[in-house]
Design an enzyme around this catalytic site. Structure first.
Site, mmCIF file in Angstrom:
data_model
loop_
_atom_site.group_PDB
_atom_site.id
_atom_site.type_symbol
_atom_site.label_atom_id
_atom_site.label_comp_id
_atom_site.label_asym_id
_atom_site.label_seq_id
_atom_site.Cartn_x
_atom_site.Cartn_y
_atom_site.Cartn_z
ATOM 1 N N TYR A 197 -33.633 -15.826 15.901
ATOM 2 C CA TYR A 197 -33.512 -14.362 15.813
ATOM 3 C C TYR A 197 -32.209 -13.721 15.755
ATOM 4 O O TYR A 197 -31.976 -12.684 15.149
ATOM 5 C CB TYR A 197 -34.190 -13.788 17.050
ATOM 6 C CG TYR A 197 -34.532 -12.187 16.890
ATOM 7 C CD1 TYR A 197 -35.241 -11.650 16.235
ATOM 8 C CD2 TYR A 197 -33.961 -11.506 17.768
ATOM 9 C CE1 TYR A 197 -35.453 -10.122 16.162
ATOM 10 C CE2 TYR A 197 -33.809 -10.074 17.926
ATOM 11 C CZ TYR A 197 -34.755 -9.384 16.923
ATOM 12 O OH TYR A 197 -34.610 -8.010 16.899
ATOM 13 N N SER A 241 -29.656 -5.186 15.986
ATOM 14 C CA SER A 241 -30.104 -5.377 17.482
ATOM 15 C C SER A 241 -28.921 -5.908 18.059
ATOM 16 O O SER A 241 -27.755 -6.250 17.348
ATOM 17 C CB SER A 241 -31.199 -6.463 17.524
ATOM 18 O OG SER A 241 -30.824 -7.024 18.588
ATOM 19 N N GLY A 275 -41.459 -2.033 6.984
ATOM 20 C CA GLY A 275 -42.038 -2.077 8.459
ATOM 21 C C GLY A 275 -42.519 -0.947 9.071
ATOM 22 O O GLY A 275 -42.372 -0.596 10.212
ATOM 23 N N THR A 289 -45.474 0.457 9.706
ATOM 24 C CA THR A 289 -47.013 0.653 9.969
ATOM 25 C C THR A 289 -47.051 0.689 11.411
ATOM 26 O O THR A 289 -48.109 0.780 12.026
ATOM 27 C CB THR A 289 -47.792 -0.562 9.351
ATOM 28 O OG1 THR A 289 -47.498 -1.539 9.780
ATOM 29 C CG2 THR A 289 -47.988 -0.534 7.861
ATOM 30 N N SER A 290 -45.998 0.330 12.166
ATOM 31 C CA SER A 290 -45.843 0.332 13.567
ATOM 32 C C SER A 290 -44.734 0.484 14.187
ATOM 33 O O SER A 290 -43.670 0.386 13.535
ATOM 34 C CB SER A 290 -46.487 -1.028 14.154
ATOM 35 O OG SER A 290 -45.956 -2.118 13.760
ATOM 36 N N GLY A 291 -44.559 0.579 15.569
ATOM 37 C CA GLY A 291 -43.222 0.806 16.167
ATOM 38 C C GLY A 291 -42.163 1.658 15.857
ATOM 39 O O GLY A 291 -42.698 2.777 15.489
ATOM 40 N N ILE A 292 -40.965 1.179 15.857
ATOM 41 C CA ILE A 292 -39.779 2.083 15.200
ATOM 42 C C ILE A 292 -40.006 2.410 13.909
ATOM 43 O O ILE A 292 -39.862 3.717 13.445
ATOM 44 C CB ILE A 292 -38.615 1.326 15.582
ATOM 45 C CG1 ILE A 292 -38.298 1.269 17.149
ATOM 46 C CG2 ILE A 292 -37.260 2.196 15.163
ATOM 47 C CD1 ILE A 292 -37.395 0.281 17.545
#
Length: 269
Positions: free
Chosen positions: A172, A147, A15, A17-20
């Site tokens: 989630y 999280s 993951g 490609t963006s964000g963290i």
């Protein structure tokens, strides 16, 4: 953050490609690591590596793009095969790819609730398939980006797909609890980290405002550094090691989760 040279390290960030994930890849590449940048599609992964070269002034020869859609376990197996072939020695795997559970109950082609598969099962499968690369030398480690919401979660052992009662927040939280429990699996050295509440696509699950993804990524990148000593199964809230939810350190829960995950990803136990 004290900066050590990571030029001998190879790190796969899911993951990215963006964000963290993107910011973690940037921080590691800036410190000299070879970074395997994972995206859902080859186009997204290549666009991210191009962006890192152009905007972050990172050496392109240290970046490799990899693609796998985590809603398809077959693609997870394919990407693991390619990583093992091209990078038989992997120092760190950052299990970061994640999604918010959708409003409506959604099941993947593999038959799993989508958030449970993308946030946990795909990472479970990827970690075990990459175990030979992570254990070629001592010191290989896995960093699960979890999280604080894992504390509100419970694993529905008899209905992990939540077909009977679905709530997006509960789905989630279950996926994050599973990812946190998984860090205590003794097969590879792993930790989990809550990077803080950041302004990413997941922000609405938590609050109205958060810190920048770059700030969150610093807590992830720190745990990738071999100079930072870690304890297998530990949970970090940003830079502080704290106790996770009680279930995350119960041996019985770890074994039970492994059994369930092996069943759902079709791996021999």
């Amino acid at each position: 953050m004290s900066v050590s040279d990571l030029s001998s390290r190879t790190v796969l960030v899911t993951g990215a490609t963006s964000g963290i994930g993107y910011q973690t890849a940037r921080l590691l590449a800036e410190r000299g690591a070879t970074v395997l940048v994972h995206g859902r599609t080859a186009e997204e992964a290549h666009a991210a590596t191009d962006r890192l070269v152009t905007l972050a002034d990172v050496d392109g020869s240290r970046l490799c793009a990899f693609a796998a859609d985590f809603t398809r376990l077959e693609e997870v197996e394919q990407v693991a095969t390619r990583v093992l072939a091209e990078h038989p020695h992997l120092d760190v795997l950052v299990n970061n790819a994640g999604m918010a559970a959708p409003e409506r109950h959604t099941v993947t082609a593999d038959g799993n609730e989508i958030a449970f598969q993308v946030n946990f099962l795909a990472h479970y499968l990827l970690t075990h398939l990459l175990e030979p690369a992570l254990t070629t030398d001592p010191g290989g480690r896995v960093v699960n980006v979890s999280s604080s919401l894992h504390r509100t979660g419970s694993i529905q052992w008899n209905d992990p797909n939540r077909t009977r009662r679905y709530s997006r927040l509960a789905a989630y939280a279950q996926s994050q609890l599973a990812l946190t429990v998984f860090a205590a699996d003794a097969r590879v050295t792993a930790v989990s980290v809550h990077p803080g509440i950041c302004t990413t696509s997941l922000l609405p699950l938590y609050a109205h405002e958060g810190v920048s993804p770059a700030e969150g990524a610093e807590h992830v990148a720190r745990l990738c550094d071999p100079a930072v000593e870690i304890v297998n199964g530990a949970y970090y809230d940003r830079e502080h090691r704290v106790d996770p939810a009680p279930a995350a350190s119960e041996e019985r829960t770890v074994k039970r989760l492994n059994k369930l995950a092996d069943l759902l990803v079709g791996q021999p136990a």
